[in-house]
Design an enzyme around this catalytic site. Structure first.
Site, mmCIF file in Angstrom:
data_model
loop_
_atom_site.group_PDB
_atom_site.id
_atom_site.type_symbol
_atom_site.label_atom_id
_atom_site.label_comp_id
_atom_site.label_asym_id
_atom_site.label_seq_id
_atom_site.Cartn_x
_atom_site.Cartn_y
_atom_site.Cartn_z
ATOM 1 N N HIS A 93 -8.888 -8.294 0.933
ATOM 2 C CA HIS A 93 -7.676 -7.371 0.618
ATOM 3 C C HIS A 93 -7.261 -7.686 -0.744
ATOM 4 O O HIS A 93 -5.988 -7.751 -1.171
ATOM 5 C CB HIS A 93 -6.592 -7.398 1.420
ATOM 6 C CG HIS A 93 -6.952 -6.837 2.880
ATOM 7 N ND1 HIS A 93 -7.338 -6.011 3.270
ATOM 8 C CD2 HIS A 93 -6.794 -7.886 4.028
ATOM 9 C CE1 HIS A 93 -7.541 -6.007 4.602
ATOM 10 N NE2 HIS A 93 -7.310 -7.212 5.188
ATOM 11 N N TRP A 145 -2.781 -12.545 15.616
ATOM 12 C CA TRP A 145 -2.620 -10.962 15.372
ATOM 13 C C TRP A 145 -3.730 -10.363 16.171
ATOM 14 O O TRP A 145 -3.536 -9.253 16.556
ATOM 15 C CB TRP A 145 -2.804 -10.661 13.985
ATOM 16 C CG TRP A 145 -3.926 -10.974 13.167
ATOM 17 C CD1 TRP A 145 -4.470 -12.076 12.717
ATOM 18 C CD2 TRP A 145 -5.030 -9.935 13.001
ATOM 19 N NE1 TRP A 145 -5.729 -11.907 12.014
ATOM 20 C CE2 TRP A 145 -6.131 -10.753 12.198
ATOM 21 C CE3 TRP A 145 -5.481 -8.567 13.224
ATOM 22 C CZ2 TRP A 145 -7.382 -9.978 11.941
ATOM 23 C CZ3 TRP A 145 -6.177 -7.940 12.800
ATOM 24 C CH2 TRP A 145 -7.403 -8.657 12.078
ATOM 25 N N ASP A 176 -6.686 -13.097 5.877
ATOM 26 C CA ASP A 176 -7.364 -12.281 6.979
ATOM 27 C C ASP A 176 -8.635 -11.501 6.597
ATOM 28 O O ASP A 176 -8.502 -11.077 5.546
ATOM 29 C CB ASP A 176 -6.018 -11.454 7.492
ATOM 30 C CG ASP A 176 -5.623 -10.443 6.536
ATOM 31 O OD1 ASP A 176 -5.668 -10.740 5.143
ATOM 32 O OD2 ASP A 176 -5.307 -9.365 6.762
ATOM 33 N N GLU A 177 -9.320 -10.996 7.494
ATOM 34 C CA GLU A 177 -10.319 -10.308 7.263
ATOM 35 C C GLU A 177 -11.223 -10.545 6.198
ATOM 36 O O GLU A 177 -11.456 -9.691 5.374
ATOM 37 C CB GLU A 177 -9.749 -8.687 7.403
ATOM 38 C CG GLU A 177 -9.347 -8.231 8.712
ATOM 39 C CD GLU A 177 -8.597 -6.719 8.648
ATOM 40 O OE1 GLU A 177 -8.878 -6.357 9.646
ATOM 41 O OE2 GLU A 177 -7.874 -6.579 7.828
ATOM 42 N N ASN A 237 0.864 0.025 6.319
ATOM 43 C CA ASN A 237 0.484 1.260 5.536
ATOM 44 C C ASN A 237 -0.828 1.380 5.435
ATOM 45 O O ASN A 237 -1.324 1.785 4.158
ATOM 46 C CB ASN A 237 1.486 1.422 4.375
ATOM 47 C CG ASN A 237 3.013 1.241 4.707
ATOM 48 O OD1 ASN A 237 3.387 2.434 5.452
ATOM 49 N ND2 ASN A 237 3.597 0.506 4.478
ATOM 50 N N ARG A 277 0.768 -1.289 -0.157
ATOM 51 C CA ARG A 277 0.100 0.010 -0.033
ATOM 52 C C ARG A 277 1.089 1.323 0.040
ATOM 53 O O ARG A 277 0.381 2.462 -0.096
ATOM 54 C CB ARG A 277 -1.156 -0.048 1.089
ATOM 55 C CG ARG A 277 -2.107 -1.050 1.063
ATOM 56 C CD ARG A 277 -2.976 -1.126 2.084
ATOM 57 N NE ARG A 277 -2.426 -1.535 3.105
ATOM 58 C CZ ARG A 277 -3.080 -2.019 4.428
ATOM 59 N NH1 ARG A 277 -4.393 -1.748 4.563
ATOM 60 N NH2 ARG A 277 -2.555 -2.510 5.312
ATOM 61 N N ASN A 327 -2.192 -5.869 -1.530
ATOM 62 C CA ASN A 327 -3.066 -5.039 -0.568
ATOM 63 C C ASN A 327 -3.737 -3.936 -1.372
ATOM 64 O O ASN A 327 -3.416 -3.466 -2.326
ATOM 65 C CB ASN A 327 -2.561 -4.831 0.842
ATOM 66 C CG ASN A 327 -3.696 -5.153 1.802
ATOM 67 O OD1 ASN A 327 -4.681 -4.608 1.891
ATOM 68 N ND2 ASN A 327 -3.059 -5.794 2.761
#
Length: 757
Positions: A344, A463, A411-412, A536, A243, A272
C-alpha cells in the site's frame, strides 16, 4: 457381589476426572463462591494440576494477584486461569463470578447513559442546578472544556471558582484506590456534584456521564454514587483518511463523538492507494503513473524528479496534525497515526521507483505499490519518513506524533515471507528505539519463517484469521487488538465489509474477545481491546463522490454500539431498540453539529451591497433550497467566480471550465454541467439533499452533475456522470469572492435560502 459392583461403578465414575488433560481441567473448573466483602479471589483446585490466576475483564476489581477491590453494587466479573499438568499448559474459558456489595442497593435507579455505568448506589431525591452553576476544577483545560459543554447541554451560566472552594460541581484528583487510569467516582447529594479520579482522563469521563444525565433531565441529576471504569483499556476506531480526503473539522467532530461515548483510540491511516490496480492494467494503463495515492501529512521528502511525498489534493501541516493530537488528548483520546509500508506504499515507490519490489510475488498486477522489503535502502527511507514525525520537530519544539503509539502498517505484502519478516522487525525496532509503542497489522501466520520479528512491547491488530491467528499472536508475545474484518470492517458504498448493516447483531451477539473463530478469555492480559475500521476502498475509478458527511451515520452509529460493548459489562443492559432510543435522548456530543442542522428553520434572505459581503451565518446541511436572482456580466475563460464561500467549501457561479459548480472542504469538485447565460438575469435555484445537489435555472433542471476531482482516463472507464453522490453543505460565511476581484459575481445577486425539511 453388591460391594464389588459398587466399587466398580465408583472406579468408572472417577476415571474420567483422573485422566483429564490440562485443557479439559481448565474448562471444567469449579470456582468457589465469592463472599460479600471478600478481599481475595478463592482459587479452584484439581488433583495433579497446578492452577494460576490469569486475569479478569475488570482488573480494577480483581487484580493480577487475585486481590478483590470493594464494590458499591453487585458486579459480575469474568475470570480465567492457567492450568499446568504433565508439563502442558492450557488457558481456561471465562468463569463469571459475582462481587457482592455489603448492603443492598436502594434509592434512585441507575441513570441510563452510553456506555452503561458499572456500579451505582442510589440515593434519595435530586440535585437541582440553579441558573448559574459554580464549578471548581484543578485542571485548567478540563475546566474550559467542561464549562463550555455544560453551557451547551444545560443552558446554564457557568462560574469558575478556585479549586477546593464550595461549588455546585467540584472535581478532585484522588490518590490511591482502584480507579485506574480511566476510572472515576461521581457522587450526587443535595449539596452538589462531586467527581473524583486518579487522573485528568478519569475526571473527563466523569463529565461525559454527568452531561449525558443532564441531557435527559435538564437542570437536575438524581442523588447517588457511581463508580465506573472500562472493561477494556483500548476502545478504538480506525479511519482511512488516505484514500478519501477528510477535513480537520470533521476529524474534530469524530474526536468529540468518540469522547461522548468514552472511546479512547483513534487510528488514522496517513497513506494508502487505490488497491484495484488491475482496473488499470487490464485496460493497458500504467497504475504506477495514474493510480490514486495520498500521503496526508506535510513532509520534507521529495524524489529526484521533485515528486513530493505529500498529497496534492488535501494534506495537514505538521502543526495542524500536532494540534489535532493535543485536541484529542485533552478529551481522553490517543491518536495513533499509521504510515503503511511495504505494501500500500505507492506514495513511497513514486518517490523512489528504484525501490519497487523485484522478487516473486502474488498479485503481480499490484507490484507498483510494493516496496523492496529486504533492501536496506528501503528500510532507511521508511525510517527517515517516520523520524520526521517521531523526533522533535525544530519548528514545533516537539514531535508531530505527540502520542506514544505509532502504527507501522505492514499489511498485505505479497512478496517473500522472509523479506517481509526482515522489514517488519526493522520498522518495529525503529519505533521502539525512538521510545514509541509500535502497532502492526497481524500477518505472521501467512508469513511464517526463520527471521525473528520482535514482539515485546508491540501491539498487533488481528484483522484476518487468514493472515494472523489470535492464539498464535498471543503465544508469540504480542498485545492484541480485535479488529476482525468480518465483524468490524466497513467499506462505504461497497458490496462487502458492511458492519454498518449489522448494528443490531453486534449489539446482541458480538463480544470483544471473540476474534474470527477463536475466543480468548475476556480478561486475558494480552487482549487490550478492540476497534472497528472504515476503509475507503471505493476511491479512484470507483469513487462516486460521497462526502465524509454521507458516512457520518455509519461512524457515529457504530460508536454507540461498540462503546457499550467495550466499556460496559459483557451483557448489554437494554434491548437494541431501547439502546437506540437512549441514543436519541442523549443526542450528539456537546458543541457538535456534524450534519450542519439549523435549530431555527426560518428562511434567511439577503440583498447584497458591495461584494464580497460578510454573512457570517452557520453552514447549512442538506435539506435546503437556495434561490438567487443572478445576472452574470462576464465569464472570462479559466477564471473562477465565487457566489458563496466558507470553511465548508465554495459555490461557484463560474468554474474554470465555465460551468456552475462547487468545491467541498474535502477538496472534491463538482460541476452542474451547465453554464449561466452572460448579460441575462435568471432565477437560479440550488436544491441540496443528502447525496444529491440539483441546479434549476428559471425553474427548469439544468445540466448533468459531473465529479471532477477523480479523473476519468478515457471512455473505456465508467464516466463520472453516472451514480454521482454530490452532497454539498452550503457555506454561508461570505457572499461573493473574498480572494480577488477576478472572482467577482456579476452586477446583481439577490439570494434567499431556507431549510425546507
Amino acid at each position: 457381589m453388591k460391594k464389588n459392583l459398587f466399587l466398580m461403578i465408583a472406579a468408572f465414575a472417577a476415571s474420567p476426572l483422573m485422566g483429564q488433560d490440562a485443557k479439559q481441567i481448565a474448562d471444567s473448573l469449579t470456582i468457589p463462591p465469592v463472599k460479600a466483602g471478600a478481599k481475595q479471589l478463592p482459587m479452584p483446585s484439581a488433583s495433579g494440576a497446578q492452577i494460576k490466576f490469569l486475569g479478569a475483564d475488570y482488573e480494577q476489581l480483581v487484580n493480577s494477584k487475585g486481590k478483590i477491590a470493594p464494590v458499591i453494587s453487585d458486579t459480575p466479573v469474568n475470570v480465567s486461569f492457567k492450568v499446568t499438568k504433565d508439563g502442558k499448559e492450557a488457558i481456561s474459558k471465562d468463569y463469571e463470578i459475582m462481587l457482592q456489595a455489603p448492603d443492598a442497593a436502594q434509592g434512585n435507579p441507575k441513570p441510563r447513559i452510553i456506555p452503561e455505568i458499572l456500579q451505582w448506589k442510589g440515593g434519595q431525591g435530586e440535585y437541582k442546578l440553579g441558573n448559574t452553576v459554580s464549578v471548581a476544577c484543578p485542571e485548567k483545560e478540563l475546566a474550559q472544556i467542561f464549562t463550555a459543554d455544560l453551557e451547551d447541554v444545560a443552558g446554564k451560566k457557568v462560574k469558575l471558582v478556585p479549586p477546593g472552594a464550595k461549588a455546585d460541581i467540584s472535581f478532585s484528583l484522588l490518590k490511591g484506590g482502584n480507579l485506574g487510569k480511566e476510572g472515576y467516582r461521581l457522587q450526587v447529594t443535595r449539596d452538589g456534584v462531586r467527581i473524583g479520579a486518579a487522573t485528568p482522563t478519569g475526571l473527563f469521563w466523569g463529565t461525559r456521564t454527568l452531561l449525558q444525565m443532564l441531557r435527559q433531565t435538564p437542570g437536575s441529576v438524581p442523588c447517588g454514587t457511581a463508580v465506573d471504569f472500562p472493561r477494556y483499556e483500548l476502545r478504538g476506531f480506525m479511519l482511512d483518511i488516505a484514500r478519501t480526503p477528510y477535513p480537520l473539522s470533521y476529524l474534530r467532530d469524530v474526536i468529540r463523538t468518540m469522547a461522548w461515548y468514552k472511546m479512547n483510540d483513534l487510528h488514522l491511516v496517513i497513506n494508502n492507494n487505490f488497491i484495484f490496480h488491475e482496473m488499470y492494467v487490464d485496460k493497458g494503463r500504467d497504475p504506477f503513473k495514474e493510480l490514486y495515492a495520498a500521503f496526508r501529512l506535510e513532509s520534507n521528502m521529495k524524489g529526484k524528479d521533485g515528486v513530493p511525498l505529500t498529497a496534492k489534493d488535501l494534506f495537514y501541516t505538521k502543526k495542524e496534525f500536532a494540534d489535532l493530537v493535543d485536541y484529542a488528548e485533552r478529551r481522553g483520546i490517543s491518536i495513533v497515526p499509521e504510515i503503511d509500508t511495504p505494501g500500500h506504499a505507492l506514495s513511497f515507490t513514486r518517490l523512489r521507483p528504484d525501490l519497487i519490489y523485484k522478487g516473486p510475488m502474488n498479485h503481480e498486477k499490484r507490484r507498483s505499490e510494493m516496496l523492496d522489503a529486504a533492501n536496506p535502502e528501503t528500510i532507511s527511507l521508511v525510517g527517515k519518513v517516520f523520524d520526521e514525525y517521531l523526533l522533535k520537530d525544530p519548528k514545533l519544539g516537539r514531535p508531530v506524533f505527540g502520542s506514544k503509539v505509532v502504527h507501522v502498517g505492514a499489511d498485505e505484502f505479497y512478496g517473500n515471507k522472509e523479506d517481509y519478516r526482515h522489514f517488519a522487525d526493522a520498522v518495529l525496532k525503529h519505533a521502539l528505539k525512538r521510545g514509541y509503542t509500535p502497532r502492526i497489522w497481524g500477518s505472521l501466520s501467512t508469513k511464517p519463517g526463520k527471521t525473528p520479528v520482535v514482539s515485546k512491547g508491540v501491539q498487533m491488530n488481528l484483522w484476518s484469521t487468514g493472515w494472523m491467528r489470535a492464539w498464535e499472536a498471543v503465544n508469540l508475545g504480542y498485545d492484541v487488538i480485535n479488529t476482525n474484518d468480518g465483524a468490524l470492517y466497513v467499506v462505504p458504498y461497497a458490496n462487502y465489509y458492511r458492519m454498518d448493516r449489522n448494528h443490531k447483531g453486534l449489539y446482541n451477539n458480538w463480544i470483544p474477545n471473540r476474534i474470527g473463530n477463536e475466543t480468548l478469555p475476556s480478561g486475558h492480559p494480552q487482549l487490550i481491546g478492540a476497534a472497528f475500521a472504515v476503509w475507503n476502498d471505493e476511491t479512484d475509478l470507483k469513487h462516486s463522490g460521497y462526502a465524509p458527511y454521507d458516512i457520518w451515520g455509519v461512524i457515529s452509529g457504530s460508536m454507540d454500539v461498540l462503546a457499550q460493548k467495550m466499556w460496559g459489562k459483557a451483557k448489554a443492559p437494554d434491548s437494541f431498540e431501547e439502546h437506540r432510543e437512549l441514543v436519541k435522548a442523549i443526542g450528539e456530543a456537546p458543541r457538535t453539529n456534524p450534519l450542519h442542522k439549523w435549530k431555527d428553520s426560518k428562511p434567511f434572505s439577503v440583498v447584497p451591497g458591495k461584494l464580497p459581503q460578510q454573512l457570517n451565518q452557520p453552514a447549512l446541511g442538506p435539506g435546503y433550497r437556495l434561490t438567487m436572482e443572478l445576472e452574470l456580466s462576464a465569464a472570462p475563460e479559466g477564471k473562477e467566480q465565487v457566489l458563496l464561500s466558507g470553511p465548508e467549501g465554495e459555490l461557484f457561479a463560474v468554474m474554470k471550465d465555465g460551468t456552475m459548480g462547487f468545491r467541498r472542504d474535502d477538496s472534491l469538485e463538482f460541476s452542474f454541467g451547465a453554464k449561466l447565460p452572460v448579460g441575462k438575469k435568471v432565477k437560479v435555484e440550488i436544491v441540496g439533499e443528502p447525496e444529491k445537489t440539483t441546479l434549476l435555472i428559471d425553474g427548469k433542471p439544468a445540466g448533468t452533475m459531473v465529479l471532477k476531482s477523480f479523473r476519468n482516463p478515457d471512455e473505456n472507464f465508467e464516466p463520472r456522470t453516472k451514480g454521482v453522490r454530490s452532497t454539498f453543505v452550503l457555506p454561508l460565511k461570505v457572499l461573493g469572492s473574498s480572494r480577488s476581484e477576478e472572482r467577482r459575481v456579476g452586477k446583481e445577486c439577490r439570494s434567499r435560502w431556507s431549510p425546507y425539511h
